[in-house]
Design a protein around this motif. Structure first.
Motif, short mmCIF file in Angstrom:
data_model
loop_
_atom_site.label_atom_id
_atom_site.label_comp_id
_atom_site.label_asym_id
_atom_site.label_seq_id
_atom_site.Cartn_x
_atom_site.Cartn_y
_atom_site.Cartn_z
N LEU A 21 32.62 57.61 41.59
CA LEU A 21 33.74 56.68 41.41
C LEU A 21 34.37 56.78 40.02
O LEU A 21 35.33 56.08 39.72
N VAL A 22 33.83 57.67 39.18
CA VAL A 22 34.33 57.85 37.81
C VAL A 22 35.30 59.02 37.79
O VAL A 22 34.95 60.15 38.14
N VAL A 77 39.39 50.27 35.38
CA VAL A 77 40.14 50.51 36.61
C VAL A 77 41.64 50.63 36.29
O VAL A 77 42.31 51.59 36.69
N ASN A 78 42.16 49.66 35.54
CA ASN A 78 43.60 49.62 35.24
C ASN A 78 44.08 50.87 34.51
O ASN A 78 45.23 51.27 34.67
N ASN A 79 43.22 51.46 33.72
CA ASN A 79 43.62 52.62 32.92
C ASN A 79 43.20 53.94 33.55
O ASN A 79 43.27 54.99 32.92
N GLY A 80 42.75 53.89 34.81
CA GLY A 80 42.51 55.10 35.59
C GLY A 80 41.18 55.80 35.35
O GLY A 80 40.99 56.92 35.83
N TYR A 81 40.26 55.19 34.65
CA TYR A 81 38.97 55.82 34.39
C TYR A 81 38.06 55.80 35.61
O TYR A 81 37.27 56.72 35.81
N ARG A 106 33.44 41.70 35.24
CA ARG A 106 34.67 42.04 35.97
C ARG A 106 35.79 42.40 35.00
O ARG A 106 36.54 43.35 35.22
N TYR A 107 35.90 41.67 33.91
CA TYR A 107 36.96 41.92 32.92
C TYR A 107 36.79 43.29 32.28
O TYR A 107 37.74 44.07 32.20
#
Length: 145
Positions: free
Chosen positions: A72-73, A32-36, A25-26
């Motif tokens: 999803l990428v 996710v946080n950096n938009g990838y 998850r980490y």
């Protein structure tokens, strides 16, 4: 302009993680946080783990999504997380380096190939664990290109 595959903000040093689930998850959340990737990509990382472990040996795991996660990428990217005290990963394996991967199209094959080259040298694994800065990690991965 396309994002860097391995940007400074994708690297987290000296992280403490409780278990494999938290580790995956980490590594995924950084992407996710950096938009990838889209948030649901993390679910696909867990699906991949059910199919086959992403533990590679030498204290390294490379969590990534399933084939059907490509939609999803948003951009190809890597997350690198060092866990010096290790985290149990699967059947009694210990992971100290997590490399989350999201590949757009077939780019994941080139990315995996570069990672394999870097990690085939055990000195590089130790250098990654010993790295005091994100720049040092980026330098280790850039040296193979």
């Amino acid at each position: 302009m396309a994002k860097e595959v391995l940007a400074k903000e994708n690297i987290k040093l000296n992280v403490s993680l409780k278990n494999q689930e938290e580790a995956i998850r980490y590594a995924g959340q950084i992407l996710v946080n950096n938009g990838y990737v889209e948030p649901s990509y993390i679910d696909k990382m867990f699906e991949r783990e059910e199919l086959t472990s992403t533990f590679m040996g030498n204290f390294v795991a490379i969590p990534h999504g399933t084939e059907d996660a490509k939609s999803l990428v948003n951009e190809s990217g890597l997350s690198v997380v060092t866990v010096p005290e290790g985290v149990e990963y699967g059947d009694g394996n210990t992971v100290k380096i997590l490399i989350g991967i999201a590949g757009k199209g077939d780019e994941h094959l080139d990315i995996l190939s570069n990672i394999a080259i870097v990690l085939s040298d055990e000195d590089n694994i130790q250098s990654i664990l010993d790295a005091a800065s994100e720049e040092e990690i980026i330098r280790i991965f850039e040296e193979v290109n």
